[in-house]
Design a protein around this motif. Structure first.
Motif, short mmCIF file in Angstrom:
data_model
loop_
_atom_site.label_atom_id
_atom_site.label_comp_id
_atom_site.label_asym_id
_atom_site.label_seq_id
_atom_site.Cartn_x
_atom_site.Cartn_y
_atom_site.Cartn_z
N LYS A 253 73.48 5.58 86.26
CA LYS A 253 72.60 5.24 87.37
C LYS A 253 72.98 3.89 87.97
N GLU A 254 73.29 2.91 87.11
CA GLU A 254 73.64 1.58 87.59
C GLU A 254 75.00 1.56 88.27
N ARG A 255 75.93 2.39 87.77
CA ARG A 255 77.26 2.44 88.37
C ARG A 255 77.18 2.91 89.82
N VAL A 256 76.33 3.90 90.10
CA VAL A 256 76.23 4.42 91.46
C VAL A 256 75.82 3.31 92.42
N LEU A 257 74.86 2.48 92.04
CA LEU A 257 74.42 1.40 92.92
C LEU A 257 75.52 0.37 93.11
N ALA A 258 76.17 -0.04 92.03
CA ALA A 258 77.23 -1.05 92.15
C ALA A 258 78.36 -0.54 93.04
N ASP A 259 78.72 0.73 92.90
CA ASP A 259 79.84 1.28 93.67
C ASP A 259 79.49 1.48 95.13
N THR A 260 78.26 1.91 95.43
CA THR A 260 77.91 2.18 96.82
C THR A 260 77.50 0.93 97.58
N LEU A 261 76.89 -0.03 96.89
CA LEU A 261 76.47 -1.26 97.55
C LEU A 261 77.58 -2.31 97.56
N GLY A 262 78.54 -2.17 96.67
CA GLY A 262 79.65 -3.12 96.62
C GLY A 262 79.38 -4.35 95.79
N THR A 263 78.17 -4.46 95.26
CA THR A 263 77.83 -5.63 94.45
C THR A 263 76.67 -5.28 93.53
N PRO A 264 76.60 -5.86 92.34
CA PRO A 264 75.45 -5.61 91.46
C PRO A 264 74.17 -6.16 92.08
N ALA A 335 88.74 15.15 89.81
CA ALA A 335 87.96 14.08 90.44
C ALA A 335 87.14 14.60 91.62
N GLU A 336 87.56 15.72 92.21
CA GLU A 336 86.84 16.26 93.37
C GLU A 336 85.44 16.75 93.02
N LEU A 337 85.15 16.86 91.72
CA LEU A 337 83.82 17.31 91.31
C LEU A 337 82.85 16.16 91.09
N ALA A 338 83.22 14.96 91.57
CA ALA A 338 82.33 13.79 91.44
C ALA A 338 80.97 14.03 92.09
N GLU A 347 89.34 9.04 89.98
CA GLU A 347 89.12 8.12 91.08
C GLU A 347 88.44 8.83 92.24
N GLY A 348 87.53 8.12 92.91
CA GLY A 348 86.87 8.71 94.06
C GLY A 348 85.70 7.87 94.51
N ALA A 349 85.15 8.22 95.67
CA ALA A 349 84.03 7.48 96.24
C ALA A 349 82.74 7.81 95.49
N GLU A 354 81.00 11.26 101.06
CA GLU A 354 82.43 11.29 100.74
C GLU A 354 82.72 12.27 99.61
N GLN A 355 81.81 12.35 98.65
CA GLN A 355 82.00 13.28 97.54
C GLN A 355 81.93 14.73 98.02
#
Length: 372
Positions: A253-264, A335-338, A347-349, A354-355
């Motif tokens: 759950k936390e990874r999704v926010l960090a990756d989409t917002l670009g910052t913790p 990776a396309e199943l992200a 690797e992927g968005a 994008e997913q």
């Protein structure tokens, strides 16, 4: 892949709520009793991709519980998870699957070592495939969340994952448990050249986060804090009452926010076991953000749903896609199943848009049988 040749789906946690809903739901759709709501593999996106038909899927699995699948289905119907009358309508299919469920482990007082357990589990999968699934079998972990692995000891999820590799089966980890991520499985995974996907199915709160996170980033709105609470019961609620298991769940759950917002961002997710809720869950998010001229604003969301009903169509999608990927000669992390996972491999968005586009790319590759 021919839609008439039986293809196997081997479920780890085969007598749990998700697995029971998968089996009952597949039988109901195959009989025309219910539409395939929530299944992308039944939409135009995957037309002509050569996926195995729903009626061709046969199920088996491992579990440490001994509650017969028809009885478990009746319990889910009583709780409103399955439609009233469905367990009786698909009783034959439930009983047939129950006959293919074998004891998992390690159980208390089981003195077998890791190698013996892995070989026993792999033998169960190979036997099932030889008897029931001439088109091959995919192994899908839908068991309860376990704490993160500690040291060299293989947790149960990794024993099952190793067995899938040994049996020559593609593997999907629909849970946040370790599975194939254990360091000792890196070498056999690379040698296997099998397709695999995971981990932790994206069914509710994180699905919404993967949409809202990119929205804030794309509108250049500064998110100051993002906090969440989950209230749930059932087997998942009991398992996640363990702080170590909850920590494993929250990592995705936390990874999704960090990756989409670009910052913790500040804030945490809290998971509370409320047995009275059964298989139903309420997820609440509180998002504090700054707008133009620093104006402070709040967005709150509430997601109420049934995890088993949200997860089941995704499990069926993933099983069909991985069976077809194996037939097409795909290897390694898909990776396309992200789109389907909180903490996807490869690797992927992280944004859902994008997913979804990557999923469309996978559909195009499967139509022409492209390998990699």
């Amino acid at each position: 892949m021919s839609t008439s040749r039986p293809a196997g789906v081997w479920l780890i946690g085969a007598r749990g709520s998700v697995a029971t809903t998968v089996v009952a739901g597949c039988a109901a759709m195959s009989a025309g009793l219910h539409p395939p709501t929530g299944m992308l593999t039944e939409t135009a996106l995957f037309a002509d991709c050569g996926l195995p038909g729903l009626s061709s899927l046969v199920f088996g699995g491992h579990d440490t519980l001994d509650c017969p699948l028809p009885k478990r289905a009746e319990e889910l119907a009583a709780g409103g998870v399955l439609p009233h009358g469905l367990p009786a309508a698909v009783a034959a299919e439930l009983s047939a699957t129950d006959a293919e469920i074998t004891p998992g482990g390690p159980l208390p007082h089981d003195d077998r070592d890791d190698e013996e357990l892995i070989e026993a589990f792999a033998a169960d999968i190979r036997d099932f495939t030889a008897r029931r699934a001439p088109a091959g079998t995919v192994v899908v972990n839908v068991a309860s969340t376990e704490p993160a692995a500690d040291g060299d000891t293989l947790p149960p999820s990794s024993l099952y994952a190793a067995a899938a590799l040994r049996a020559g089966c593609p593997y999907v980890n629909f849970t946040p448990s370790t599975g194939l991520h254990h360091p000792s499985l890196a070498a056999p995974l690379a040698r296997s050249r099998l397709p695999y996907a995971g981990r932790d199915g994206k069914t509710g709160q994180t699905l919404l986060r993967s949409v809202l996170g990119p929205m804030f980033a794309q509108r250049a709105l500064a998110v100051r804090a993002w906090s969440g609470t989950n209230l749930l019961g059932g087997g998942d609620g009991a398992a996640l009452a363990d702080p170590a298991a909850a920590a494993a769940k929250n990592a995705g759950k936390e990874r999704v926010l960090a990756d989409t917002l670009g910052t913790p961002v500040q804030g945490e997710v809290h998971i509370d076991d409320v047995p009275a809720l059964g298989d139903w869950k309420t997820a609440w998010d509180h998002i504090a953000f700054d707008g133009f001229l620093g104006t402070r604003m709040i967005l709150q969301t509430i997601w109420q749903g049934c995890d088993s009903a949200l997860a089941a169509p995704l499990v069926l999608d993933l099983a069909r896609l991985m069976l077809r990927a194996r037939e097409a000669g795909m290897t390694g992390a898909v990776a396309e199943l992200a789109f389907y996972f909180k903490d996807p491999v490869g690797e992927g968005a992280a944004g859902l848009g994008e997913q979804y586009a990557a999923l469309g790319d996978l559909a195009a590759r499967l139509r022409v049988g492209e390998t990699r």
